[in-house]
Design a protein around this motif. Structure first.
Motif, PDB file in Angstrom:
ATOM      1  N   ALA A 274      24.161  45.422  14.104  1.00  0.00           N
ATOM      2  CA  ALA A 274      23.983  44.306  13.339  1.00  0.00           C
ATOM      3  C   ALA A 274      24.889  44.378  12.029  1.00  0.00           C
ATOM      4  CB  ALA A 274      22.452  44.118  13.001  1.00  0.00           C
ATOM      5  N   ILE A 275      24.773  45.498  11.262  1.00  0.00           N
ATOM      6  CA  ILE A 275      25.497  45.795  10.157  1.00  0.00           C
ATOM      7  C   ILE A 275      26.944  45.330  10.471  1.00  0.00           C
ATOM      8  CG2 ILE A 275      26.352  47.303   8.334  1.00  0.00           C
ATOM      9  CD1 ILE A 275      23.917  46.200   7.402  1.00  0.00           C
ATOM     10  N   GLY A 276      27.305  46.216  11.549  1.00  0.00           N
ATOM     11  CA  GLY A 276      28.974  45.997  11.977  1.00  0.00           C
ATOM     12  C   GLY A 276      29.199  44.567  12.194  1.00  0.00           C
TER      13      GLY A 276
ATOM     14  N   LEU B  19      27.290  41.870   8.235  1.00  0.00           N
ATOM     15  CA  LEU B  19      26.311  42.491   7.203  1.00  0.00           C
ATOM     16  C   LEU B  19      25.574  41.646   6.419  1.00  0.00           C
ATOM     17  CD1 LEU B  19      27.971  45.664   5.056  1.00  0.00           C
ATOM     18  CD2 LEU B  19      26.387  43.824   3.976  1.00  0.00           C
ATOM     19  N   ARG B  20      26.120  40.565   6.097  1.00  0.00           N
ATOM     20  CA  ARG B  20      25.675  39.500   5.143  1.00  0.00           C
ATOM     21  C   ARG B  20      24.321  38.730   5.987  1.00  0.00           C
ATOM     22  NH1 ARG B  20      28.076  38.800   0.364  1.00  0.00           N
ATOM     23  NH2 ARG B  20      29.687  40.188   0.228  1.00  0.00           N
ATOM     24  N   ALA B  21      24.482  38.720   7.218  1.00  0.00           N
ATOM     25  CA  ALA B  21      23.392  38.238   7.956  1.00  0.00           C
ATOM     26  C   ALA B  21      22.218  39.389   8.198  1.00  0.00           C
ATOM     27  CB  ALA B  21      23.827  37.533   9.426  1.00  0.00           C
ATOM     28  N   THR B  22      22.673  40.517   8.254  1.00  0.00           N
ATOM     29  CA  THR B  22      21.537  41.477   8.404  1.00  0.00           C
ATOM     30  C   THR B  22      20.759  41.646   7.113  1.00  0.00           C
ATOM     31  OG1 THR B  22      22.922  42.409   9.897  1.00  0.00           O
ATOM     32  CG2 THR B  22      21.212  43.648   9.203  1.00  0.00           C
TER      33      THR B  22
ATOM     34  N   THR C 154      23.991  38.526  17.226  1.00  0.00           N
ATOM     35  CA  THR C 154      23.644  38.706  15.974  1.00  0.00           C
ATOM     36  C   THR C 154      22.170  38.331  15.748  1.00  0.00           C
ATOM     37  OG1 THR C 154      25.794  38.005  15.362  1.00  0.00           O
ATOM     38  CG2 THR C 154      24.488  38.293  13.564  1.00  0.00           C
ATOM     39  N   SER C 155      21.650  37.116  16.225  1.00  0.00           N
ATOM     40  CA  SER C 155      20.450  36.695  15.976  1.00  0.00           C
ATOM     41  C   SER C 155      19.370  37.577  16.662  1.00  0.00           C
ATOM     42  CB  SER C 155      20.167  35.185  16.650  1.00  0.00           C
ATOM     43  OG  SER C 155      20.814  34.429  15.779  1.00  0.00           O
TER      44      SER C 155
ATOM     45  N   ILE D  87      15.633  44.100  14.389  1.00  0.00           N
ATOM     46  CA  ILE D  87      15.472  44.671  13.036  1.00  0.00           C
ATOM     47  C   ILE D  87      14.032  44.309  12.521  1.00  0.00           C
ATOM     48  CG2 ILE D  87      16.363  44.827  10.829  1.00  0.00           C
ATOM     49  CD1 ILE D  87      19.219  44.564  11.853  1.00  0.00           C
ATOM     50  N   ILE D  88      13.843  42.921  12.352  1.00  0.00           N
ATOM     51  CA  ILE D  88      12.400  42.483  11.962  1.00  0.00           C
ATOM     52  C   ILE D  88      11.717  43.106  12.912  1.00  0.00           C
ATOM     53  CG2 ILE D  88      11.178  40.382  11.483  1.00  0.00           C
ATOM     54  CD1 ILE D  88      13.874  38.988  11.473  1.00  0.00           C
TER      55      ILE D  88
END
Lengths: 278, 228
Positions: free
Chosen positions: A141-143, A146-149, B45-46, B52-53
């Motif tokens: 996700a960071i890759g 980053l800002r969305a994570t 991404t979502s 993660i959440i």
């Protein structure tokens, strides 16, 4: 007991004696450093050269992925490398943690490094974006974004207010990735989620017992250099910031020699006993 | 609950999500936005952020579960256990209260962490050195050819890992470099490839509903076995 030969006794030395001698051998060099030579291995040299070759403006991502138990081994390496990065001009260092204890251990490292003595300013030259749960999912996700994570640093302040984060949105904005970890999920996860996908240059420092599992990645060119935390003394020598790592090198040498002596005594005693019996 | 809800629906969800995530890894599927990202990119991404959440949520859920588990020990006064459970819950409460009200980066929380958990964790890990020393002394004995080879290799690696010894005996570095670089790495590579193939087959089995462990306890009928 009185009927036991010297070989019987040497073959079965009580653990209290083994522990007692080990403790003495451990404590002496900690209290009175011996200054035994510390050779520089090629992996540590490669690591040092990679950082030396970073041009000004380079952005480095550091994952504090170790736990408290691994701090005595990996902490000194993290501190020496941070000092090296801070000493170079214009390097931006972004830290994150894939270990839940990472933020606390980063704070400990900063107390030891004292960034202000290198004129490094938080939010300008370095930052910590906090613990991101999910290990490999977090890396991916960071890759990607980053800002969305995460939108804040580890204090909860918005990332957009820190100049270091200008133009940093994902893995492609980083020139180098460094990971300190006590877990294979992290050290191998970065290869899968960043190196393979984005071709990010990657170096990792792991527990000494994990090095053999990471060497295939290094041989395949996916990791520039794999070091163990036990080699922190070598890094401190190269960076010329002697600290805990150099002190540990004396302890490592003496305790390893002691273990070799123990093993030799046990085997000689067993052989002599066998010879006597036959 | 019907078999559709308990088995079919979760497998369909897993299959669809796995296909979307994998396709984003290998393909750029249209429509593509101005930034060059395909629709699967933003979907993935979502999904990653959900992951993660959920992981963060599971940490909190774990703490709640810990409370239930240890509360039972305390209320039942389980012999040789309940006072440890009580102590654990007291520590959890102290860490939680300080972390929530003063923040996990506050001086108080850091002091608590450094003075208790960090010190104990490093001590327990370091004490392994003593056990390992005793273990190596007793276990590393020549009994046959195999154990002899094991002993020699073990001693060489130990000697190489003593920094000062490699200065006085540089040949150690070359020998151990051969052992770790050629012998260990080739064996390790085989293990890793084997593990990766296993992971791929497990993934395919999960996607196609042949592996149902993640669905929890299913009846024989729900698992697709014989109906009794």
């Amino acid at each position: 007991m009185s009927g036991q030969s010297i070989w019987d006794r040497l073959e079965n030395i009580p653990r209290e004696i083994l522990y007692g001698i080990l403790l003495v051998v451990f404590v002496i060099p900690m209290v009175f450093p011996l200054g035994l030579p510390v050779p520089i291995s090629s992996n540590v040299e490669t690591w040092y050269d990679t950082i030396e070759a970073l041009p000004p403006g380079s952005v480095v991502m550091i994952d504090f992925g170790y736990s408290g138990g691994g701090e005595p081994e990996l902490g000194p390496m993290a501190v020496a490398v941070y000092k090296h990065l801070f000493r170079k001009d214009g390097i931006k260092v972004v830290a994150m943690s894939t270990s839940i204890e990472g933020t606390q251990l980063w704070d400990r490292a900063m107390d030891e490094i004292r960034p202000e003595s290198y004129d490094a300013v938080y939010g300008v030259d370095y930052i910590h974006i906090g613990y991101i749960a999910g290990t490999e999912t977090a890396m991916a996700a960071i890759g990607t974004d980053l800002r969305a994570t995460t939108s804040t640093d580890y204090h909860g302040d918005s990332l957009s207010q820190f100049s270091i984060m200008d133009g940093i949105n994902g893995a492609e904005d980083f020139d180098l990735l460094i990971c300190y970890t006590t877990g294979g999920d992290q050290s191998e996860g970065w290869v899968r989620q960043w190196v393979t996908v984005y071709g990010t240059d990657y170096m990792c420092s792991v527990l000494a017992m994990m090095v053999p599992t990471m060497l295939p990645y290094q041989d395949a060119g996916q990791i520039i250099s794999v070091t163990s935390g036990a080699q922190a003394g070598e890094m401190e020598s190269l960076v010329r910031v002697p600290a805990r790592g150099i002190k540990s090198a004396d302890v490592i040498t003496l305790t390893h020699i002691l273990v070799i002596i123990y093993v030799l005594i046990g085997n000689v005693a067993a052989l002599m006993k066998r010879g006597g019996n036959s | 609950m019907s078999i559709t809800v308990r088995k079919t629906l979760p497998i369909v969800i897993v299959f669809v999500i796995a296909v979307v995530v994998m396709s984003d890894y290998f393909l750029v599927l249209p429509p593509v936005n101005d930034a060059g990202t395909s629709w699967t990119g933003s979907a993935v991404t979502s999904l990653q952020n959900w992951g993660i959440i959920l992981t963060a949520f599971s940490l909190g859920f774990g703490a709640v579960n810990l409370f239930f588990f240890h509360s039972k020990h305390i209320s039942r006064r389980t012999p040789d256990q309940w006072y440890y459970s009580l102590w654990l819950l007291i520590v959890v409460v102290i860490f939680t209260v300080i972390g929530v009200f003063l923040g996990p980066n506050s001086d108080q929380y850091s002091w608590l962490y450094n003075a208790s958990y960090f010190a104990l964790s490093a001590t327990v890990y370091s004490s392994l050195g003593f056990y390992m020393t005793s273990g190596v002394y007793r276990a590393l004995r020549v009994k046959n050819t195999e154990s002899g080879i094991f002993l020699v290799v073990g001693l060489l690696v130990l000697a190489k890992n003593a920094p000062a010894l490699t200065v006085y005996f540089p040949v150690l570095r070359d020998i151990v470099s051969f052992i770790t670089g050629i012998l260990t790495t080739s064996a390790q590579r085989g293990i890793m490839i084997g593990g990766a193939l296993g992971a791929i087959s497990l993934g395919i089995r999960t996607m196609t509903g042949r592996e149902t462990g993640f669905l929890g306890k299913l009846t024989e009928e729900e698992r697709g076995g014989a109906v009794g």
